[in-house]
Design a protein around this motif. Structure first.
Motif, PDB file in Angstrom:
ATOM      1  N   HIS A 123       0.965  -1.104   0.109  1.00  0.00           N
ATOM      2  CA  HIS A 123      -0.019  -0.169  -0.067  1.00  0.00           C
ATOM      3  C   HIS A 123       0.832   1.266  -0.007  1.00  0.00           C
ATOM      4  O   HIS A 123       2.019   1.164   0.287  1.00  0.00           O
ATOM      5  N   ASP A 124       0.358   2.409  -0.186  1.00  0.00           N
ATOM      6  CA  ASP A 124       1.004   3.616  -0.050  1.00  0.00           C
ATOM      7  C   ASP A 124       1.294   3.702   1.472  1.00  0.00           C
ATOM      8  O   ASP A 124       0.781   2.922   2.236  1.00  0.00           O
ATOM      9  N   LEU A 125       2.181   4.430   1.862  1.00  0.00           N
ATOM     10  CA  LEU A 125       2.489   4.781   3.135  1.00  0.00           C
ATOM     11  C   LEU A 125       1.530   5.780   3.862  1.00  0.00           C
ATOM     12  O   LEU A 125       1.632   6.858   3.111  1.00  0.00           O
ATOM     13  N   TYR A 126       0.806   5.377   4.991  1.00  0.00           N
ATOM     14  CA  TYR A 126       0.009   6.448   5.673  1.00  0.00           C
ATOM     15  C   TYR A 126       0.965   7.116   6.384  1.00  0.00           C
ATOM     16  O   TYR A 126       1.768   6.303   7.225  1.00  0.00           O
ATOM     17  N   TYR A 127       0.700   8.345   6.769  1.00  0.00           N
ATOM     18  CA  TYR A 127       1.964   9.170   7.512  1.00  0.00           C
ATOM     19  C   TYR A 127       1.206  10.385   8.164  1.00  0.00           C
ATOM     20  O   TYR A 127       0.231  11.033   7.438  1.00  0.00           O
ATOM     21  N   SER A 128       1.866  10.822   9.153  1.00  0.00           N
ATOM     22  CA  SER A 128       1.707  12.012   9.744  1.00  0.00           C
ATOM     23  C   SER A 128       2.672  12.777  10.323  1.00  0.00           C
ATOM     24  O   SER A 128       3.675  11.912  10.956  1.00  0.00           O
ATOM     25  N   ASP A 129       3.104  13.958  10.098  1.00  0.00           N
ATOM     26  CA  ASP A 129       4.358  14.575  10.898  1.00  0.00           C
ATOM     27  C   ASP A 129       3.891  15.388  12.004  1.00  0.00           C
ATOM     28  O   ASP A 129       4.623  16.021  12.380  1.00  0.00           O
ATOM     29  N   GLY A 130       2.658  15.235  12.467  1.00  0.00           N
ATOM     30  CA  GLY A 130       2.119  15.901  13.553  1.00  0.00           C
ATOM     31  C   GLY A 130       1.231  17.034  13.148  1.00  0.00           C
ATOM     32  O   GLY A 130       0.395  17.402  13.956  1.00  0.00           O
ATOM     33  N   VAL A 131       1.310  17.415  11.896  1.00  0.00           N
ATOM     34  CA  VAL A 131       0.488  18.707  11.296  1.00  0.00           C
ATOM     35  C   VAL A 131      -0.015  18.089  10.075  1.00  0.00           C
ATOM     36  O   VAL A 131      -1.453  18.097   9.953  1.00  0.00           O
ATOM     37  N   THR A 132       0.666  17.512   9.204  1.00  0.00           N
ATOM     38  CA  THR A 132      -0.081  17.152   7.815  1.00  0.00           C
ATOM     39  C   THR A 132       0.096  15.734   7.972  1.00  0.00           C
ATOM     40  O   THR A 132       1.154  14.901   8.089  1.00  0.00           O
ATOM     41  N   ALA A 133      -1.018  15.293   7.372  1.00  0.00           N
ATOM     42  CA  ALA A 133      -1.408  13.760   7.346  1.00  0.00           C
ATOM     43  C   ALA A 133      -1.469  13.440   5.785  1.00  0.00           C
ATOM     44  O   ALA A 133      -2.213  14.239   5.209  1.00  0.00           O
ATOM     45  N   GLY A 134      -1.080  12.151   5.407  1.00  0.00           N
ATOM     46  CA  GLY A 134      -1.500  12.068   4.028  1.00  0.00           C
ATOM     47  C   GLY A 134      -0.993  10.565   3.438  1.00  0.00           C
ATOM     48  O   GLY A 134      -0.902   9.746   4.636  1.00  0.00           O
ATOM     49  N   ARG A 135      -0.499  10.381   2.212  1.00  0.00           N
ATOM     50  CA  ARG A 135      -0.378   8.944   1.660  1.00  0.00           C
ATOM     51  C   ARG A 135       0.760   9.367   0.720  1.00  0.00           C
ATOM     52  O   ARG A 135       0.534  10.260   0.192  1.00  0.00           O
ATOM     53  N   GLN A 136       1.856   8.414   0.866  1.00  0.00           N
ATOM     54  CA  GLN A 136       2.816   8.664  -0.267  1.00  0.00           C
ATOM     55  C   GLN A 136       3.085   7.292  -0.846  1.00  0.00           C
ATOM     56  O   GLN A 136       3.046   6.241  -0.397  1.00  0.00           O
ATOM     57  N   SER A 137       2.856   7.366  -2.369  1.00  0.00           N
ATOM     58  CA  SER A 137       2.998   6.155  -2.980  1.00  0.00           C
ATOM     59  C   SER A 137       4.558   5.762  -3.198  1.00  0.00           C
ATOM     60  O   SER A 137       5.351   6.656  -2.900  1.00  0.00           O
ATOM     61  N   PRO A 138       4.711   4.296  -3.046  1.00  0.00           N
ATOM     62  CA  PRO A 138       6.126   3.700  -3.060  1.00  0.00           C
ATOM     63  C   PRO A 138       6.747   4.123  -4.326  1.00  0.00           C
ATOM     64  O   PRO A 138       7.959   4.329  -4.532  1.00  0.00           O
ATOM     65  N   VAL A 139       6.150   4.584  -5.303  1.00  0.00           N
ATOM     66  CA  VAL A 139       7.030   5.020  -6.727  1.00  0.00           C
ATOM     67  C   VAL A 139       7.347   6.426  -6.539  1.00  0.00           C
ATOM     68  O   VAL A 139       8.226   6.817  -7.345  1.00  0.00           O
ATOM     69  N   ALA A 140       7.013   7.054  -5.351  1.00  0.00           N
ATOM     70  CA  ALA A 140       7.188   8.447  -5.215  1.00  0.00           C
ATOM     71  C   ALA A 140       8.054   8.579  -4.172  1.00  0.00           C
ATOM     72  O   ALA A 140       8.072   9.702  -3.730  1.00  0.00           O
ATOM     73  N   ILE A 141       8.607   7.678  -3.725  1.00  0.00           N
ATOM     74  CA  ILE A 141       9.601   7.766  -2.289  1.00  0.00           C
ATOM     75  C   ILE A 141      10.560   8.794  -2.378  1.00  0.00           C
ATOM     76  O   ILE A 141      10.953   9.671  -1.466  1.00  0.00           O
ATOM     77  N   ALA A 142      11.204   9.109  -3.632  1.00  0.00           N
ATOM     78  CA  ALA A 142      12.103  10.046  -3.648  1.00  0.00           C
ATOM     79  C   ALA A 142      11.736  11.534  -3.937  1.00  0.00           C
ATOM     80  O   ALA A 142      12.528  12.436  -3.841  1.00  0.00           O
ATOM     81  N   GLU A 143      10.454  11.676  -4.377  1.00  0.00           N
ATOM     82  CA  GLU A 143      10.141  13.214  -4.452  1.00  0.00           C
ATOM     83  C   GLU A 143      10.224  13.948  -3.148  1.00  0.00           C
ATOM     84  O   GLU A 143       9.897  13.708  -2.261  1.00  0.00           O
TER      85      GLU A 143
END
Length: 198
Positions: free
Chosen positions: A109-129
């Motif tokens: 799956h995409d990585l689900y994440y939050s930095d404490g302020v912004t939550a989102g999803r990151q595609s594994p093909v966009a890891i280096a963006e």
């Protein structure tokens, strides 16, 4: 660390049919369990082998094996049912990353994440963006490698080729964010099994 090492540890413990791991900022597992909707008083202390007796992906119950991971971080491993709800974690203002492997679905799956302020999803093909909150942890992690061979069998997804690379990338990134990779000592520890209402 070699390619596939993180997944090999989890696969050896029986997570081939599904793995959902959520690394969550905070040192109090009971507090995090409460955020997820669990009653900590009903939690059962156990090792992973004992927890895996309840292993039931896609069940109509949700059980997580949850406890201390590294200083400042707690790890929740889904034992039965769906992955923990990330909207509840995001609303708490905590940093987290969630890695999901589902061979009877998307695979990685995409990585689900939050930095404490912004939550989102990151595609594994966009890891280096650049520009997403955990970009600073991706050094050496790439979406592909020269000579990487993808094998598509038409059946359940297997963590090989690109899928294996992407899964290991997310597991390594989670270890870097939380300050600890998964290891045998972590997997042999006693934590608590929490029931979370669905």
């Amino acid at each position: 660390m070699t390619y596939g090492e993180q997944w090999a540890l989890l696969s050896a413990r029986g997570f081939d049919d599904m793995f959902a791991g959520t690394w969550i900022e905070g040192d109090d597992p009971d507090e995090i369990a409460r955020i997820l909707g669990s009653d900590p008083a009903a939690a059962v202390p156990c090792g992973l082998d004992e927890a895996m007796r309840e292993y039931e992906p896609y069940a109509f119950k949700e059980l997580v094996w949850l406890g201390e991971h590294a200083p400042g971080w707690t790890h929740a491993v889904t034992i039965a049912g769906p992955r923990p709800r990330t909207d509840l974690l995001a609303a708490s203002g905590r940093r987290f990353v969630q890695v999901v492997w589902e061979p009877h679905g998307l695979g990685v799956h995409d990585l689900y994440y939050s930095d404490g302020v912004t939550a989102g999803r990151q595609s594994p093909v966009a890891i280096a963006e650049p520009g997403w909150p955990f970009h600073e942890y991706v050094e050496g992690l790439t979406r592909s490698r020269p000579g990487l061979i993808d094998v598509f069998t038409g059946g359940p997804a297997k963590p090989v080729g690109s899928l294996g690379l992407w899964l290991d990338n997310w597991l390594i990134l989670a270890g870097r964010v939380s300050g600890r990779l998964i290891d045998e000592r972590y997997l042999d520890a006693t934590r608590r099994l929490y029931r979370i209402p669905i």
